[in-house]
Structures are given as C-alpha cells and as structure tokens.
Design a protein around this motif. Sequence first.
Motif, short mmCIF file in Angstrom:
data_model
loop_
_atom_site.label_atom_id
_atom_site.label_comp_id
_atom_site.label_asym_id
_atom_site.label_seq_id
_atom_site.Cartn_x
_atom_site.Cartn_y
_atom_site.Cartn_z
N ASP A 37 0.85 -1.21 0.00
CA ASP A 37 0.00 0.00 0.00
C ASP A 37 0.88 1.25 0.00
O ASP A 37 0.75 2.12 0.88
N PRO A 38 1.78 1.37 -0.97
CA PRO A 38 2.86 2.35 -0.86
C PRO A 38 2.42 3.79 -1.12
O PRO A 38 1.43 4.05 -1.80
N ASP A 39 3.21 4.73 -0.58
CA ASP A 39 3.03 6.13 -0.94
C ASP A 39 3.46 6.30 -2.40
O ASP A 39 4.05 5.40 -3.02
N ASP A 40 3.16 7.45 -2.97
CA ASP A 40 3.38 7.65 -4.40
C ASP A 40 4.85 7.53 -4.78
O ASP A 40 5.19 6.96 -5.83
N THR A 41 5.73 8.05 -3.92
CA THR A 41 7.17 8.00 -4.22
C THR A 41 7.67 6.57 -4.23
O THR A 41 8.41 6.15 -5.14
N LEU A 42 7.28 5.80 -3.22
CA LEU A 42 7.71 4.40 -3.17
C LEU A 42 7.09 3.60 -4.30
O LEU A 42 7.75 2.74 -4.90
N ARG A 43 5.84 3.85 -4.61
CA ARG A 43 5.19 3.12 -5.70
C ARG A 43 5.94 3.32 -7.02
O ARG A 43 6.21 2.37 -7.75
N ALA A 44 6.30 4.57 -7.31
CA ALA A 44 7.02 4.86 -8.55
C ALA A 44 8.38 4.15 -8.55
O ALA A 44 8.80 3.60 -9.58
N HIS A 45 9.05 4.16 -7.41
CA HIS A 45 10.36 3.50 -7.31
C HIS A 45 10.20 1.99 -7.49
O HIS A 45 11.00 1.36 -8.19
N ALA A 46 9.18 1.43 -6.87
CA ALA A 46 8.96 -0.02 -6.97
C ALA A 46 8.65 -0.43 -8.40
O ALA A 46 9.17 -1.45 -8.89
#
Length: 220
Positions: free
Chosen positions: A200-209
Amino acid sequence: MDLVLFDLDNTLLAGDSDFAWAQFLISKGVLDREVQEAKNIAFYEQYKAGTLDIFEFLDFQLAPLARHSRAELDAWHREFLQDSIRPMITAQARALVNQHLERGAIVAVVTATNSFVTGPIVREFGIPHLIATIPAQQDGAFTGKPRGTPAFKGGKIERVEAWLESLGLYFGSFEQSWFYSDSHNDLPLMQKVDKPVAVDPDDTLRAHAVKRGWPVISLR
C-alpha cells in the motif's frame, strides 16, 4: 532460512500507531488538543514528505512518557490497543505474518515508532522480534529522550545489523531477506534486502517499486 522484516505503520497496520497514540492521549485529555493536535498533524505530514527531523519529533512524542507513571501508561496502552490498534489489523496482514512464521523464517518488525507504543502491537501479531526506537529510562521511568540510534531511514539498517550481530548472524546468513514497507523513508533498508515489497505504498515508493520491478501488494 529466510529473514523477514516488516515495517509497522501503514504496512502491517492500516494506520499509523505513532500518530494514533498522540491522538489517543489528546482524546483522554492527557495532551492539550489545541496545541498538540496541530503539532501531531504537522509532524505526520513532514514524515510523509520525507522532511521529518526525527530528533525534533521524538522530543514531542516521548515527552508524555516522562510525565506519567509506567502503571498509568500501561493502563492507557491497553485501552489504546483495544480501541485504536486492533481495528487497524487486517486479516490479510495477520495471514502474511503467519505464512512467514510457519515457514520458519526469522521475523521482526523494524519501526521508527518507539518500543513502548509498538511492543504490545508486535506481540499482538505473534512476531518474536522488534527493532524500534528506544525511549531512554532512568530508575524505571522514561526520561523523554531516545536511547541510541532511532530506527529511522538509514538508522534501520544500523539497528538491524546490530540485532543480527547479537544473534551471531548477518544479512548474508539467510537464503533470502525480505522487507515489507509502505514508505519511501524506508528505501535504504529496502535496497539492502533481496526481496523488497511495497505494501500500500506512498506515491514515491510506488514509482520506485514500479521502476525497479519490485512487487506491490495491498494488505487492506
């Protein structure tokens, strides 16, 4: 054998225990709502933005522990666990933890939230190990200050390595190492393990993932 590490807030919990604890104390009248609620919200926004000064925050978050007896704090925490935390624990989160435990992994929670708040929560999950920010004590009472390195950002790596060393282990001791987190603040530790998982990542982590091809899952 695998090493499985979990962030706690907004990862295993569908909410933030640090933020919720301060709000709980405000609701009890222990903290002044007008002053403390605004600070609590401001610190939470700084955390999400990646701009949090962890020591400034800990001065705020640990101060109430120093003003009350451990018996009183423990009584409040039992109420907090029942009313605020258990509703944040999803069946999916419990199932994921149990899956790793049943496979014989060494499982730990690694969280910036202090160990007084998080210890009973981690026990609720049946997780045997906790690496958290430690509130300092003197003569059995909390001082309002942290002890040692806070388990925040790169400090999580330092604290995990010290914990593993105390067990006679290191990251290379395991067939696979996992870290589940929702936050871009945890990128240092996520990049240290073999299998980082964005939850359930924040936007920054989601983009990185997405860029790195890391799994993205939901426990909500």
